[in-house]
Motif scaffolding. Sequence first.
Motif, PDB file in Angstrom:
ATOM      1  N   ASP A  16       4.167  -0.597   4.112  1.00 47.46           N
ATOM      2  CA  ASP A  16       3.286  -0.459   2.950  1.00 47.46           C
ATOM      3  C   ASP A  16       2.287   0.675   3.160  1.00 47.46           C
ATOM      4  O   ASP A  16       2.002   1.447   2.246  1.00 47.46           O
ATOM      5  CB  ASP A  16       2.551  -1.768   2.656  1.00 47.46           C
ATOM      6  N   ARG A  17       1.769   0.759   4.346  1.00 43.92           N
ATOM      7  CA  ARG A  17       0.802   1.827   4.655  1.00 43.92           C
ATOM      8  C   ARG A  17       1.482   3.195   4.655  1.00 43.92           C
ATOM      9  O   ARG A  17       0.882   4.184   4.258  1.00 43.92           O
ATOM     10  CB  ARG A  17       0.125   1.529   5.995  1.00 43.92           C
ATOM     11  N   TRP A  19       3.795   4.217   2.617  1.00 43.10           N
ATOM     12  CA  TRP A  19       3.850   4.676   1.225  1.00 43.10           C
ATOM     13  C   TRP A  19       2.486   5.217   0.780  1.00 43.10           C
ATOM     14  O   TRP A  19       2.419   6.217   0.060  1.00 43.10           O
ATOM     15  CB  TRP A  19       4.318   3.561   0.290  1.00 43.10           C
ATOM     16  N   GLN A  20       1.412   4.579   1.219  1.00 35.26           N
ATOM     17  CA  GLN A  20       0.076   5.058   0.870  1.00 35.26           C
ATOM     18  C   GLN A  20      -0.212   6.406   1.525  1.00 35.26           C
ATOM     19  O   GLN A  20      -0.761   7.319   0.890  1.00 35.26           O
ATOM     20  CB  GLN A  20      -0.978   4.036   1.302  1.00 35.26           C
ATOM     21  N   GLY A  23       1.949   9.218   0.021  1.00 35.00           N
ATOM     22  CA  GLY A  23       1.458   9.485  -1.336  1.00 35.00           C
ATOM     23  C   GLY A  23       0.185  10.300  -1.317  1.00 35.00           C
ATOM     24  O   GLY A  23       0.022  11.261  -2.090  1.00 35.00           O
ATOM     25  N   TYR A  32       1.081   9.046  -5.420  1.00 35.97           N
ATOM     26  CA  TYR A  32       2.403   8.411  -5.351  1.00 35.97           C
ATOM     27  C   TYR A  32       3.428   9.403  -4.832  1.00 35.97           C
ATOM     28  O   TYR A  32       3.485  10.552  -5.272  1.00 35.97           O
ATOM     29  CB  TYR A  32       2.806   7.937  -6.752  1.00 35.97           C
ATOM     30  N   GLY A  34       6.714   7.697  -3.830  1.00 41.30           N
ATOM     31  CA  GLY A  34       7.704   6.664  -3.547  1.00 41.30           C
ATOM     32  C   GLY A  34       7.064   5.387  -3.039  1.00 41.30           C
ATOM     33  O   GLY A  34       5.971   5.405  -2.476  1.00 41.30           O
ATOM     34  N   ARG A  35       7.752   4.287  -3.304  1.00 41.34           N
ATOM     35  CA  ARG A  35       7.341   2.972  -2.792  1.00 41.34           C
ATOM     36  C   ARG A  35       8.531   2.215  -2.224  1.00 41.34           C
ATOM     37  O   ARG A  35       8.422   1.056  -1.838  1.00 41.34           O
ATOM     38  CB  ARG A  35       6.707   2.117  -3.904  1.00 41.34           C
ATOM     39  N   ASN A  36       9.693   2.891  -2.215  1.00 40.51           N
ATOM     40  CA  ASN A  36      10.897   2.363  -1.579  1.00 40.51           C
ATOM     41  C   ASN A  36      11.808   3.556  -1.279  1.00 40.51           C
ATOM     42  O   ASN A  36      11.504   4.687  -1.666  1.00 40.51           O
ATOM     43  CB  ASN A  36      11.588   1.313  -2.471  1.00 40.51           C
ATOM     44  N   CYS A  43      11.679  11.489  -5.151  1.00 44.68           N
ATOM     45  CA  CYS A  43      10.501  12.341  -4.967  1.00 44.68           C
ATOM     46  C   CYS A  43      10.826  13.580  -4.150  1.00 44.68           C
ATOM     47  O   CYS A  43      10.295  14.668  -4.421  1.00 44.68           O
ATOM     48  CB  CYS A  43       9.370  11.560  -4.315  1.00 44.68           C
ATOM     49  N   THR A  78      10.314  -6.507   6.861  1.00 51.91           N
ATOM     50  CA  THR A  78      10.762  -5.889   5.620  1.00 51.91           C
ATOM     51  C   THR A  78      12.066  -6.518   5.134  1.00 51.91           C
ATOM     52  O   THR A  78      12.220  -6.819   3.948  1.00 51.91           O
ATOM     53  CB  THR A  78      10.942  -4.370   5.831  1.00 51.91           C
TER      54      THR A  78
END
Length: 128
Positions: A16-17, A19-20, A23, A32, A34-36, A43, A78
């Motif tokens: 999760d981190r 993706w942050q 981004g 942003y 991507g988140r997956n 992207c 995950t």
Amino acid sequence: MTVTYVIDGAEVTDLDRFWQVIGAAVNGPGGYFGRNLDALADCLHGGYGTPDDGDFVIEWRRHELSRRSLGQEETARTLQRRLARAHPDNRAALQARLDEVRAGRGSTVFDELVRLIEEEAPGVLRLN
């Protein structure tokens, strides 16, 4: 002129981190990219903050810290989350993958991210 986006491996404490962090590196705080894995692949092909000509580099500094944070434990976590919401037809394959990871075998989240970036945007990733 090549644009360089920097990821600090010390900031990547879990997926999760990641993706942050990526981004923010590409699109500023709260950005942003991507988140997956599928979204990251999209992207990397442009239109989500990178230059239109594709002339960019992702420099992943202290990547060994991320390799540990995105290792077997995070990969199992995950996969467990994915398994909980997976379609019944996909559960057996996810469970088998989870069992492999728990046994210390197979690729990790870190490995999958690196592989995806290298496949979707060859030459973009610099591991430092």
